[in-house]
Design an enzyme around this catalytic site. Sequence first.
Site, mmCIF file in Angstrom:
data_model
loop_
_atom_site.group_PDB
_atom_site.id
_atom_site.type_symbol
_atom_site.label_atom_id
_atom_site.label_comp_id
_atom_site.label_asym_id
_atom_site.label_seq_id
_atom_site.Cartn_x
_atom_site.Cartn_y
_atom_site.Cartn_z
ATOM 1 N N HIS A 48 -1.489 -12.488 -2.469
ATOM 2 C CA HIS A 48 -2.542 -13.194 -1.738
ATOM 3 C C HIS A 48 -2.195 -14.661 -1.484
ATOM 4 C CE1 HIS A 48 -5.583 -9.829 -2.879
ATOM 5 N NE2 HIS A 48 -4.676 -9.444 -2.008
ATOM 6 N N HIS A 103 0.820 -1.212 0.000
ATOM 7 C CA HIS A 103 0.000 0.000 0.000
ATOM 8 C C HIS A 103 0.859 1.270 0.000
ATOM 9 C CE1 HIS A 103 -4.200 -1.681 1.228
ATOM 10 N NE2 HIS A 103 -3.588 -2.438 0.347
HETATM 11 FE FE1 HEB Z 1 -4.307 -7.598 -1.241
HETATM 12 C C1 HEB Z 1 -4.935 -8.374 2.039
HETATM 13 C C2 HEB Z 1 -7.570 -6.738 -1.686
HETATM 14 C C3 HEB Z 1 -3.623 -6.688 -4.500
HETATM 15 C C4 HEB Z 1 -0.958 -8.340 -0.740
HETATM 16 N N1 HEB Z 1 -5.906 -7.527 -0.063
HETATM 17 C C5 HEB Z 1 -5.967 -7.877 1.271
HETATM 18 C C6 HEB Z 1 -7.270 -7.661 1.741
HETATM 19 C C7 HEB Z 1 -8.029 -7.242 0.702
HETATM 20 C C8 HEB Z 1 -7.162 -7.161 -0.429
HETATM 21 C C9 HEB Z 1 -9.502 -6.932 0.736
HETATM 22 C C10 HEB Z 1 -7.732 -7.918 3.160
HETATM 23 C C11 HEB Z 1 -7.411 -6.764 4.098
HETATM 24 C C12 HEB Z 1 -7.881 -7.131 5.478
HETATM 25 O O1 HEB Z 1 -7.025 -7.259 6.367
HETATM 26 O O2 HEB Z 1 -9.095 -7.304 5.680
HETATM 27 N N2 HEB Z 1 -5.380 -6.841 -2.801
HETATM 28 C C13 HEB Z 1 -6.707 -6.598 -2.787
HETATM 29 C C14 HEB Z 1 -7.112 -6.155 -4.088
HETATM 30 C C15 HEB Z 1 -6.016 -6.135 -4.878
HETATM 31 C C16 HEB Z 1 -4.917 -6.571 -4.051
HETATM 32 C C17 HEB Z 1 -8.515 -5.804 -4.470
HETATM 33 C C18 HEB Z 1 -5.929 -5.733 -6.353
HETATM 34 C C19 HEB Z 1 -6.345 -6.785 -7.238
HETATM 35 N N3 HEB Z 1 -2.616 -7.498 -2.385
HETATM 36 C C20 HEB Z 1 -2.550 -7.069 -3.670
HETATM 37 C C21 HEB Z 1 -1.179 -7.052 -4.103
HETATM 38 C C22 HEB Z 1 -0.426 -7.486 -3.052
HETATM 39 C C23 HEB Z 1 -1.347 -7.786 -1.987
HETATM 40 C C24 HEB Z 1 -0.692 -6.584 -5.479
HETATM 41 C C25 HEB Z 1 1.050 -7.660 -2.949
HETATM 42 C C26 HEB Z 1 1.862 -7.830 -3.928
HETATM 43 N N4 HEB Z 1 -3.171 -8.246 0.378
HETATM 44 C C27 HEB Z 1 -1.824 -8.580 0.318
HETATM 45 C C28 HEB Z 1 -1.466 -9.232 1.552
HETATM 46 C C29 HEB Z 1 -2.617 -9.252 2.344
HETATM 47 C C30 HEB Z 1 -3.641 -8.600 1.567
HETATM 48 C C31 HEB Z 1 -0.115 -9.803 1.878
HETATM 49 C C32 HEB Z 1 -2.792 -9.896 3.709
HETATM 50 C C33 HEB Z 1 -2.637 -8.922 4.839
HETATM 51 C C34 HEB Z 1 -2.781 -9.607 6.170
HETATM 52 O O3 HEB Z 1 -2.775 -10.843 6.292
HETATM 53 O O4 HEB Z 1 -2.950 -8.871 7.178
#
Ligand code: HEB
Length: 741
Positions: A265, A98
């Site tokens: 993921h 982020h």
């Molecule tokens: Fe992520 C977590 C959505 C891309 C790495 N994610 C997460 C969550 C959600 C999301 C709703 C849960 C939060 C809480 O704690 O409740 N993503 C999302 C979307 C997109 C994404 C709609 C566009 C397609 N991711 C992404 C990327 C990366 C990531 C590109 C790197 C390379 N995530 C992640 C991790 C986690 C999440 C390692 C887990 C955290 C904890 O366990 O605390």
Amino acid sequence: NNDTKGQCPFMHGANTKVGGNSTKNIDWWPNQLNLKILHQNSEKSNPIDANFNYAEAFKALDLDAVKKDIADLLVDSKEWWPADYGHYGPFMIRMAWHAAGTYREGDGRGGSSTGNQRFAPLNSWPDNANLDKARRLLWPIKEKYGQNISWADLFILTGNVALETMGLDTFGFGGGREDIWEPEEDIYWGTEKTWLDNGRYDKKDLMDRELEAPLAAVQMGLIYVNPEGPDGIPDPVASGKDIRETFGRMAMNDYETVALTAGGHTFGKCHGAASDSNLEAEPEAASIEQMGLGWKNNYGSGKGTDAITSGIEGAWTPTPTTWDNSYFDVLFGYEWELTKSPAGAHQWTPKGLDKAHHAPDAGNPDKKVGIMMTTADMAMKMDPEYRKISEHFHKNPAEFADAFARAWFKLTHRDMGPKSRYLGKEVPSEDLIWQDPLPESNGKSLTSDDVDSLKHALLNSGLTPQELIYTAWSSASTYRDSDKRGGANGARIRFAPQKDWPVNKPEQLQQVLSVLNNVQANFNQEQSSNGKQVSIADLIVLGGSAAIEQAAKLSGVDVDVPFSPGRVDASDEQTDTESFDVLEPVADGFRNYSKANFTVAAEEMLLDRAQLLTLTAPEMTVLVGGLRALGITADDSNKGVLTDSVGTLNNAFFRNVLDMNTKWEPKDAHASNSKTEFVGIELATGKPKWEASRVDLVFGSNSQLRAISEVYATNDANHKFIKDFVSAWVKVMDADRFDLK
Ligand code: HEB
């Protein structure tokens, strides 16, 4: 007793709240130009010593020791915010992602390089919920290593350590992100006044609508897309469209997007134990005893398995703290049906989940729970293009790991500029095309005699001063400090797309470049015995600077425009043509250029460009006035050239723009913000004398810019004007010379 009970004590005379207390100029005149974007992060807000050198400090750091401390911290669960599965790794990856994921290629703003997640609005965006805890967990590391590692670097390094400790070979790490100390004023995050509003698309049709540029998130307060689907509608294919658009604006293609999403993921879980009505205010609005944390959760224990973040609940894979291929195994191994989380959010549940595919409970390793996918994850299977890539990764785990590692490196380093800015021993040696690589210089630098003789050659090459200055500006002014791309180094103005941008006057540019090629060939031949060479990049800048010295002489002032040789010429293979499209100035007030009639006023676009060039308001002002006096305009009209001595570097522009003997009239439409062209009528004769744009008149109409213009217009100001012009000019020419800083 004259104690004021609950009343404002008399000494309360300052505006101590950003919005409260007295009414502000912003309340009365919300459309005024925001010159504050040019005054950010002065030494007054920055507690670090002025002579502090972060690169030196970082080099003194024992990176292995820091990484070891981070690795230990990741598995040291704290009672005040327990780690899911006893490992903070996934949580930290989300924080780092982020931090980096706000980057958008349109203007290069956002991204990992400033540590801005510490401040509003990002610290309080709904999508960043509970990341306040992730940052706070890192305080002991920051406390231990102090200024040797910035918060911005620490966020990304922690993401890397998290990945490594859970089994992924990362591609590398470069330090060098310097923290800011106040929220950014310049970044446009959208106009919505409520979080997660659906206002940023032009239409309702999920599959046929345009997202407002340059925004790279579909809703206010999100990093990218709504996990539940576009506008909260659980349609995986439509979600795929949103993901493609937003990741595209982060400069990621489909391959990188699938790698990132599936790879990310592979770790961790979503948090939605109960309705978000259990949550108190976000950090920026939380009550004082929360000590900067927000989203106090009144459900159950308020943490651990009772946590509420996105409202979605569950892990993606059976092994949420291990890098493996299980994300694709379960994505393709099951049919998924639309269900709801305990918090009421749309999510997808596998039908007939095998015992072996259950995930551990986040708070109890002996307990097993089901898994889930978000609508956005389902896009990795349901969008036809994403599906092909997902199937390929499913069959090729090693390629998937490499693709993820590379995409993660790009994600987290995209806004740091050239590789020469990366610090530390984990910088990968491989050159990557998105780094806009430059060749090594041959190390033989030009002497001041060489520079003098080249200046002489350039001034006698038959090119006009305007052609030389115009080309130098065109080359250098593409620089944007937001992601440190562009600039004169590399002389990429020789290549598409720059060479064809209308603002660069393609025909004139070809003519200039062919003359510069001759100057270069002559010099390099003369010097062939000692191997000295001059780059086109240096010649472009030197030509402009020599022409400016000459123009100052016409004004009776002998000035030296400092020149730092050492630029190199990039090759075609080192240039990702398409990726330079976003650097095209669609408006450049310094050259009085506008590609089209935009809804945003020309003076706002001038300010935007000035900010990207790191200019202060006086620097912006003196540059515009000087370039006008020199006759530097994009369309060869006299627009803004408010001088009787075109080509002489003097303060005529300021004298004339402030002159009450001229009356200004719009040439075009009469709605106030659609006026773009103006005629200056000489009062004495009633005859038209000047032509100007909004960018010219703003220096007379805006009270702050007028105040600065007055400084440059007075009778005693010509020397100061020339001195200031030269230093602002050199600042732009050298903006990308990281080797000099
Ligand atoms: Fe992520 C977590 C959505 C891309 C790495 N994610 C997460 C969550 C959600 C999301 C709703 C849960 C939060 C809480 O704690 O409740 N993503 C999302 C979307 C997109 C994404 C709609 C566009 C397609 N991711 C992404 C990327 C990366 C990531 C590109 C790197 C390379 N995530 C992640 C991790 C986690 C999440 C390692 C887990 C955290 C904890 O366990 O605390």
